[in-house]
Motif scaffolding. Structure first.
Motif, PDB file in Angstrom:
ATOM      1  N   TYR A 137       0.805  -1.229   0.000  1.00  0.00           N
ATOM      2  CA  TYR A 137       0.000   0.000   0.000  1.00  0.00           C
ATOM      3  C   TYR A 137       0.839   1.281   0.000  1.00  0.00           C
ATOM      4  O   TYR A 137       0.291   2.376   0.029  1.00  0.00           O
ATOM      5  CB  TYR A 137      -0.937  -0.004   1.214  1.00  0.00           C
ATOM      6  CG  TYR A 137      -1.888  -1.171   1.159  1.00  0.00           C
ATOM      7  CD1 TYR A 137      -3.003  -1.134   0.327  1.00  0.00           C
ATOM      8  CD2 TYR A 137      -1.664  -2.322   1.898  1.00  0.00           C
ATOM      9  CE1 TYR A 137      -3.871  -2.211   0.235  1.00  0.00           C
ATOM     10  CE2 TYR A 137      -2.527  -3.404   1.814  1.00  0.00           C
ATOM     11  CZ  TYR A 137      -3.624  -3.339   0.989  1.00  0.00           C
ATOM     12  OH  TYR A 137      -4.478  -4.409   0.901  1.00  0.00           O
ATOM     13  N   THR A 139       2.311   3.768  -1.756  1.00  0.00           N
ATOM     14  CA  THR A 139       2.272   4.279  -3.140  1.00  0.00           C
ATOM     15  C   THR A 139       3.441   5.210  -3.468  1.00  0.00           C
ATOM     16  O   THR A 139       3.840   5.302  -4.620  1.00  0.00           O
ATOM     17  CB  THR A 139       0.942   5.009  -3.419  1.00  0.00           C
ATOM     18  OG1 THR A 139       0.761   6.043  -2.454  1.00  0.00           O
ATOM     19  CG2 THR A 139      -0.219   4.035  -3.365  1.00  0.00           C
ATOM     20  N   ASN A 140       3.997   5.899  -2.489  1.00  0.00           N
ATOM     21  CA  ASN A 140       5.127   6.784  -2.787  1.00  0.00           C
ATOM     22  C   ASN A 140       6.474   6.108  -2.519  1.00  0.00           C
ATOM     23  O   ASN A 140       7.516   6.739  -2.633  1.00  0.00           O
ATOM     24  CB  ASN A 140       5.017   8.110  -2.022  1.00  0.00           C
ATOM     25  CG  ASN A 140       5.117   7.941  -0.518  1.00  0.00           C
ATOM     26  OD1 ASN A 140       5.315   6.841   0.003  1.00  0.00           O
ATOM     27  ND2 ASN A 140       4.955   9.036   0.195  1.00  0.00           N
ATOM     28  N   GLU A 149      -2.286   6.658   2.562  1.00  0.00           N
ATOM     29  CA  GLU A 149      -1.999   5.268   2.180  1.00  0.00           C
ATOM     30  C   GLU A 149      -2.704   4.302   3.129  1.00  0.00           C
ATOM     31  O   GLU A 149      -3.258   3.283   2.697  1.00  0.00           O
ATOM     32  CB  GLU A 149      -0.485   5.016   2.182  1.00  0.00           C
ATOM     33  CG  GLU A 149       0.248   5.779   1.090  1.00  0.00           C
ATOM     34  CD  GLU A 149       1.750   5.840   1.285  1.00  0.00           C
ATOM     35  OE1 GLU A 149       2.452   5.954   0.269  1.00  0.00           O
ATOM     36  OE2 GLU A 149       2.233   5.785   2.446  1.00  0.00           O
ATOM     37  N   ASN A 152      -6.405   4.280   2.221  1.00  0.00           N
ATOM     38  CA  ASN A 152      -6.623   3.446   1.034  1.00  0.00           C
ATOM     39  C   ASN A 152      -6.556   1.969   1.385  1.00  0.00           C
ATOM     40  O   ASN A 152      -7.364   1.171   0.913  1.00  0.00           O
ATOM     41  CB  ASN A 152      -5.606   3.782  -0.056  1.00  0.00           C
ATOM     42  CG  ASN A 152      -5.836   5.138  -0.666  1.00  0.00           C
ATOM     43  OD1 ASN A 152      -6.944   5.665  -0.630  1.00  0.00           O
ATOM     44  ND2 ASN A 152      -4.778   5.722  -1.202  1.00  0.00           N
TER      45      ASN A 152
END
Length: 159
Positions: A137, A139-140, A149, A152
């Motif tokens: 999870y 994402t960056n 994150e 999400n």
């Protein structure tokens, strides 16, 4: 981090069932809720559970009811008119804070492992890797989860 499966929930149930009677009492259930930062009195928990103890199937039903987005329980508010979006966000902030042990606004793999250990869901032989769980999870790709994150992850996990 994937949603808890039946085997994970069976392990949690067995750890909660401290006296080994095949039932989780309100006291045992409340202990788990307190560990994850959810505060209830036994008087508040009784109507939610509906009985003094739960067998495994009832425990699964209770878990499904509190983890389902459709049946989101508003723990923090006693008002009758609550904005469901801000209420969910508030509950997610509280959950995030449980995992963000140092308060820096991020959940590291060490923090995740620490919280899972306190809940009895982690030991070295479990074969789980918190770095890999976070990576799914992240994402960056900074190696930790920020609130967005985490949010999400939670929405993907409970849907």
């Amino acid at each position: 981090m994937s949603p808890l499966n039946t085997n994970d929930l069976r392990q949690i149930f067995e750890k909660l069932d401290k006296n080994g009677d095949g039932l989780v009492s309100l006291e045992e259930l409340n202990w788990l809720l307190e560990k994850i930062g959810v505060k209830f009195s036994l008087e508040e928990l009784q109507p939610l559970v509906g009985k003094p103890s739960l067998d495994f199937n009832e425990f699964l039903f209770f878990y499904d009811s509190i983890s389902s987005e459709k049946n989101n329980i508003n723990i923090s508010s006693s008002t009758s008119e609550v904005d469901p979006v801000s209420d969910k966000e508030s509950d997610l902030v509280k959950a995030f804070e449980v995992f963000d042990l140092n308060g820096d606004g991020f959940i590291s793999s060490e923090e995740l492992q620490d919280v899972l250990s306190r809940l009895g869901l982690w030991d070295e032989s479990s074969g789980r890797d918190c770095r890999a769980m976070i990576h799914v999870y992240d994402t960056n790709l900074d190696g930790q989860l920020d609130f967005e994150e985490f949010k999400n992850m939670m929405f993907l996990t409970i849907s």
